[in-house]
Design a protein around this motif. Structure first.
Motif, PDB file in Angstrom:
ATOM      1  N   LYS A  41       1.551   5.286  -0.156  1.00 33.81           N
ATOM      2  CA  LYS A  41       1.003   6.630  -0.001  1.00 33.81           C
ATOM      3  C   LYS A  41       2.145   7.603  -0.238  1.00 33.81           C
ATOM      4  CE  LYS A  41      -2.603   5.001   3.095  1.00 33.81           C
ATOM      5  NZ  LYS A  41      -3.101   4.901   4.495  1.00 33.81           N
ATOM      6  N   CYS A  80      -6.456   4.137  -5.667  1.00 36.53           N
ATOM      7  CA  CYS A  80      -7.595   4.308  -4.775  1.00 36.53           C
ATOM      8  C   CYS A  80      -7.632   5.745  -4.265  1.00 36.53           C
ATOM      9  CB  CYS A  80      -7.498   3.401  -3.554  1.00 36.53           C
ATOM     10  SG  CYS A  80      -7.088   1.697  -3.908  1.00 36.53           S
ATOM     11  N   MET A 121      -4.074   6.352  -2.633  1.00 33.40           N
ATOM     12  CA  MET A 121      -3.286   5.184  -2.267  1.00 33.40           C
ATOM     13  C   MET A 121      -3.115   4.348  -3.519  1.00 33.40           C
ATOM     14  SD  MET A 121      -4.218   2.187   0.399  1.00 33.40           S
ATOM     15  CE  MET A 121      -5.273   1.420  -0.847  1.00 33.40           C
ATOM     16  N   ARG A 145      -2.222   0.452  -4.639  1.00 31.66           N
ATOM     17  CA  ARG A 145      -2.090  -0.892  -4.079  1.00 31.66           C
ATOM     18  C   ARG A 145      -1.634  -1.849  -5.168  1.00 31.66           C
ATOM     19  NH1 ARG A 145      -7.109  -3.392  -0.869  1.00 31.66           N
ATOM     20  NH2 ARG A 145      -8.165  -2.780  -2.788  1.00 31.66           N
ATOM     21  N   LEU A 168       0.872  -1.174   0.000  1.00 23.51           N
ATOM     22  CA  LEU A 168       0.000   0.000   0.000  1.00 23.51           C
ATOM     23  C   LEU A 168       0.900   1.213   0.000  1.00 23.51           C
ATOM     24  CD1 LEU A 168      -2.595  -0.965   2.783  1.00 23.51           C
ATOM     25  CD2 LEU A 168      -2.639  -1.528   0.352  1.00 23.51           C
TER      26      LEU A 168
END
Lengths: 276, 276, 276, 276
Positions: C23, C50, C59, C61, C21
């Motif tokens: 960020k 996302c 985000m 993924r 994940l």
């Protein structure tokens, strides 16, 4: 009777006038005789020898001017611990404990036995008392922690370790001590040299008060209780730090060794070993 | 010379055979003479008198069967502390401290001086040393905490108190002790009776080691240091709990008193009072 | 209007199939436009984009098989924050705050504002409200902490930092956030890129809700609030970790940069900068 | 379909103008219909109704002048949760979780899943995934904690509870949530009304995200998951306190009730109940 050659070399870069409190010399006790011993500082510094408390703890104190300081200690220790069969070692009732032992029931900085009393009681409170109950605690600690260098620091406590499930020898000892105190067994921290420890270093282990004596345990299983040379005992590691500095100095090197003069024939963990 | 009438009555509902460790009797020290003293248990129970450690701490131990137990203690204590002018009391260098005092530099259960050392140093580390530096610490504690009954519990530590900014006498003492240790001044916890304390109770205060002696401080300002009768000293409250139980008993009543035989003429806080 | 070139390169040794994940990409907000942007993975891995929550947090993924993974991100962000005079920015009454802002009054993992509310109130509760009160908090944090790389870890909280008095950007932000919440000012954590940060890295700073807007503060003083590119906002660092792994991968390299396209003419700290 | 009559009466002595944030009204969700509802304040105060976030959480806000305030809420909730067989409910892979669910993997104020991840993994990490793994966690919590009113307070966290082994509903939920997050299962706190709870009070329980839905669990076993009326969901209790005050008011009375309109025929714990 076991003879062990022990020693350590410490090098410091001393940057300001600094008071050193050293706790690296083997204790003088009834069961531990220091046959020969040599502590030298280079450059030469005046060293004050102190005895602290009733348990044989020693301390060397010196004031050091800025320099490259080398501290060299070596000794031969002869161990003659009490040896019993585990099943013969019962617990001592609170009403029968010598008063000076009761101190080791109190919580201390890294052993918050007040916080973990309920946990300890629920896990171990209903087991039959005696040496084997403490061994059960040490086994539990061994099985639930991972030995990971660098996973903890100087402020890590038993309850931290119980949660994070990882630590080094000092943390193993703290947790086992805390769980013992939590069910009413006096327990104390021991710093020392351990024969054939890998990797070599100062070692931290513990003693529990059972049947009128202090019995040795090493919850890390890294050393035989028959090969442990005591430097000092205390409530926890706070009392027996190998070096406490007031001033400014940076450790550059630490070298520790402990070798059996002759191979120890007994198997680890088969006997109950007491030191006082 | 000050005479103080002290005493306490404790009542317990003892539900199972229980070992009581009592720390309610005044210590015998060079500066504190117990003129008369009486400790009775009703029903009559055999009481073992113990002396613990080198500082005059006493303990009574007894095994009590289920009953309604009343413990009654009364005594007259005569105090003859050292009295100095605050400005004459310097700090002792780490290199000059008696070895047995060094223990009171270590962190303990409720006084995490390792955690607060940087805080202590930044707030107080650069002030001129001596009695008045400890007084500055006690003033800081007094000014930054609110005295609130019930705001803390038996597991509250100095760092908890520093954050939550409220506590009772024990917490005030723990924080002041911790800040002293944090800047290298040995400090210890004292439990005792305090003349004219309102509301009456056992009291917790502290001593700092300065100029070769242990000087009294009460950061709560609830009592004069000239009217403090020592029960015991320890690293923190863990060492001097007035009653430790192994078994099952519930306290029903606690009554504590301490009265000056004659009004003390000195003003609070004007002099430096030492006890050892 | 400020343009900033930002980017980061991350290299991982992926040892098992691992969910990443990420960020690390700049947020899309009203005051922050992403002019161009490029995120590449080598080897090529399918990447899911996302959007999380109402604040522009993004985000990425992906599921990665064992390999040497390189993640490369670069973008140009154009900032058009609100700019006010500090003295014009008042506080918002609790009764007037938008409901979604109230969440940022609650304590969070690393910002225990419940624990520090009394402390915050005593230090800052009586000061006149407004932008300058938050600035006073940030100044206090700046003055009482030492910026020390490696002094804290992923579990360090604001109360830890308040006691130990040392930390890194994330800790500075956590403490300032906690103190704001403690006196009733909503505050949140911001992760991002900071123009000309030395040494270059992802940065952590904070926003306080004042006068109907979120205003930027950097208590470390390492960056101008006019040069901060937001990645994401959250209650604390737990919400905006730049990379969260499920599986097994070890970071081998991290390279972060953020450069102003043209020198920013304003002086740091002279204006109040809002982002929402 | 289950109908439950719920309600609560709160009385406050309001001493200064005070902002009340109330979270006592049942949420509007797909699976929970509020048939009738009535919230009154005496004296009459203007009440602002707020919706917070995407999960149906509601809040009432009002500014109250000094008075004796009575808040009265009553409603009829109709529940139509999803019902599955436990063995049919699998876990969701991290790579498949909806982005908004990932937030509930992060540690929060009272659920320090970062601290307890290793503990959680060692105890539960190797069990087969699915509803029954979460049930195993809840059973573990139930079996290792004692439910003791007053044993914890508003600052007690999951790791505190894990050590002290006692708590109330909120603590049971926090620990279970933390252990779920620790092994990678999103989990959140739910406040609500529980049918036939003894003694009656607001209740705290939890949901875990499994198989694309949020499933209810009550680790205290005090209530059937079929009789739980949701007030709100959050990361932990910090997000759903039933009343948050800014100002000065003292709660004088709290009365809560929740009654099934008709006895629920299902046995507790036999089915998997989902709410979203």
């Amino acid at each position: 009777m076991t003879q062990i050659q022990i020693g350590s070399t410490l090098r410091y870069d001393v940057r300001q006038p600094t008071v050193f409190l050293l706790k690296i010399a083997a204790a003088y006790t009834e069961h531990q005789t220091i046959i020969d011993e040599n502590l030298t500082l280079d450059p030469l510094v005046q060293l004050e020898q102190c005895q602290i408390g009733p348990d044989g703890n020693r301390m060397q104190r010196c004031m050091v001017q800025p320099c490259q300081l080398t501290i060299n200690y070596q000794a031969t220790a002869e161990l003659s611990p009490g040896i019993d069969q585990p099943q013969d070692v019962a617990e001592t009732e609170a009403s029968q404990m010598p008063p000076e032992v009761l101190t080791y029931m109190n919580p201390s900085r890294y052993c918050e036995s007040d916080l973990l009393a309920r946990f300890a009681f629920e896990e171990f409170g209903r087991l039959p008392g005696g040496f084997q109950r403490v061994e059960t605690i040490c086994n539990w600690v061994y099985e639930h922690l991972d030995y990971t260098s660098g996973s903890t620091n100087a402020t890590t406590t038993a309850s931290d370790v119980l949660l994070q499930r990882t630590g080094v020898c000092r943390d193993y000892a703290h947790l086992a001590i805390t769980l013992c105190r939590g069910i009413g067994i006096p327990a104390r921290y021991v710093s020392g040299y351990a024969a054939n420890l890998q990797p070599p270093d100062y070692h931290g282990f513990m003693e529990a008060f059972l049947d009128g004596h202090w019995y040795l345990f090493d919850p890390t299983r890294l050393a035989s209780t028959l090969g442990l040379v005591r430097i000092g005992v205390g409530r926890d590691a706070a009392d027996v730090a190998f070096c406490t500095l007031t001033g400014s100095a940076v450790m550059q090197e630490k070298n520790v060794w402990a070798n059996l003069s002759q191979p120890n024939e007994r198997d680890k963990g088969q006997v109950a070993v007491s030191t006082a």
